[in-house]
Scaffold this active site. Structure first.
Site, mmCIF file in Angstrom:
data_model
loop_
_atom_site.group_PDB
_atom_site.id
_atom_site.type_symbol
_atom_site.label_atom_id
_atom_site.label_comp_id
_atom_site.label_asym_id
_atom_site.label_seq_id
_atom_site.Cartn_x
_atom_site.Cartn_y
_atom_site.Cartn_z
ATOM 1 N N LEU A 95 0.839 -1.195 0.000
ATOM 2 C CA LEU A 95 0.000 0.000 0.000
ATOM 3 C C LEU A 95 0.874 1.245 0.000
ATOM 4 C CD1 LEU A 95 -2.493 -1.404 2.624
ATOM 5 C CD2 LEU A 95 -2.981 -1.011 0.195
ATOM 6 N N ASN A 109 -2.994 -5.439 10.502
ATOM 7 C CA ASN A 109 -2.573 -6.541 9.637
ATOM 8 C C ASN A 109 -2.164 -7.718 10.509
ATOM 9 O OD1 ASN A 109 -1.596 -7.863 7.198
ATOM 10 N ND2 ASN A 109 0.488 -7.370 7.869
ATOM 11 N N HIS A 111 0.526 -11.006 10.450
ATOM 12 C CA HIS A 111 1.691 -11.562 9.748
ATOM 13 C C HIS A 111 2.129 -12.832 10.478
ATOM 14 C CE1 HIS A 111 5.254 -11.563 7.236
ATOM 15 N NE2 HIS A 111 5.958 -11.823 8.321
ATOM 16 N N ALA A 175 -2.757 -20.384 15.647
ATOM 17 C CA ALA A 175 -2.508 -19.243 16.552
ATOM 18 C C ALA A 175 -3.055 -17.949 15.956
ATOM 19 C CB ALA A 175 -1.012 -19.115 16.819
ATOM 20 N N GLU A 176 -2.920 -17.793 14.634
ATOM 21 C CA GLU A 176 -3.437 -16.590 13.972
ATOM 22 C C GLU A 176 -4.938 -16.445 14.208
ATOM 23 O OE1 GLU A 176 -2.107 -15.678 9.923
ATOM 24 O OE2 GLU A 176 -0.656 -17.294 10.084
#
Ligand code: GAR
Length: 216
Positions: A95, A109, A111, A175-176
């Site tokens: 972006l 976000n 990651h 985990a995300e």
């Protein structure tokens, strides 16, 4: 209490988007997903969002002459639905600083590493090559630098003997799916706030002091 209106931007599978949608399906959750936008027409996540009854939109970057035009279409779509927060969830476009500035403190976000380690692509290959015993995921506010910005939440995951990049990715993904909804909740409740380039947290409870890997 009004729920925070969040938009989710995806490029592919959308499993983190589903985790966010599932949390927001609870009317007591402090955020709601008002739109899912994909830059790829074929993204599998689009069908999953539609199945959940969420309005979706394709804004194909290839149909725009440049990054600014693409981002102008994104902004128009986000403003049309009154988005107050943008959640990038496997959104694989860089972006511009202009777009990031417009959403400063209002764009997050996820990651799949413990940032600032292992930015960019092939994250799990990077972790295995480095020989770390612990990796994980990070939810952070977005700044103009890729995979960088004030950290809201992280989850640690052990690297196990014999791990392949795919095996490690699958463990980190679990985990995300816990960390992203939790971070969204903190943001939506105003308990995670940007201050002086860092995230200030209110009312968090710490239960675990040490994660050992290997465990013994
Ligand atoms: C997730 O592992 C996410 O952390 C990663 O892409 C995957 C998307 O999966 N994002 C990045 O690497 C961003 N730099 P999903 O579409 O199933 O959520």
């Amino acid at each position: 209490m009004a729920r925070l209106k969040a938009a989710v931007l995806i490029s592919g599978r959308g499993s983190n988007m589903v985790a966010l949608l599932d949390s927001c399906a609870d009317p007591a959750f402090p955020a709601e997903i008002v739109t899912v936008i994909s830059n790829r027409p074929g993204a599998a996540g689009l069908a999953r969002a539609e199945a959940a009854g969420i309005p979706t939109r394709v804004i194909d970057h290839r149909a725009h002459p440049g990054r600014e035009d693409f981002e102008a279409s994104l902004t128009a779509a986000l403003e049309e639905v009154g988005a107050e927060l943008v959640c990038l969830a496997g959104f694989m476009r860089l972006l511009t600083p202009g777009f990031v500035d417009r959403w400063a403190g209002r764009m997050v976000n996820i990651h799949p590493s413990l940032l600032p380690a292992f930015k960019g692509l092939h994250v799990h290959e990077q972790a295995l090559a480095a020989g770390v015993r612990v990796t994980g995921c990070t939810v952070h506010y977005v700044t103009a630098e890729m995979d960088d910005g004030p950290i809201i939440a992280q989850a640690a995951v052990p690297v196990m003997p014999g791990d392949t990049p795919d095996a490690l990715a699958a463990r980190v993904l679990v985990a995300e799916h816990k960390a992203y909804p939790m971070a969204l909740k903190l943001v939506a409740e105003g308990r995670a706030r940007m201050g002086g380039g860092e995230v200030e947290l209110d009312g968090t409870v710490w239960e675990q002091e040490v994660l050992l890997s290997p465990p013994r």
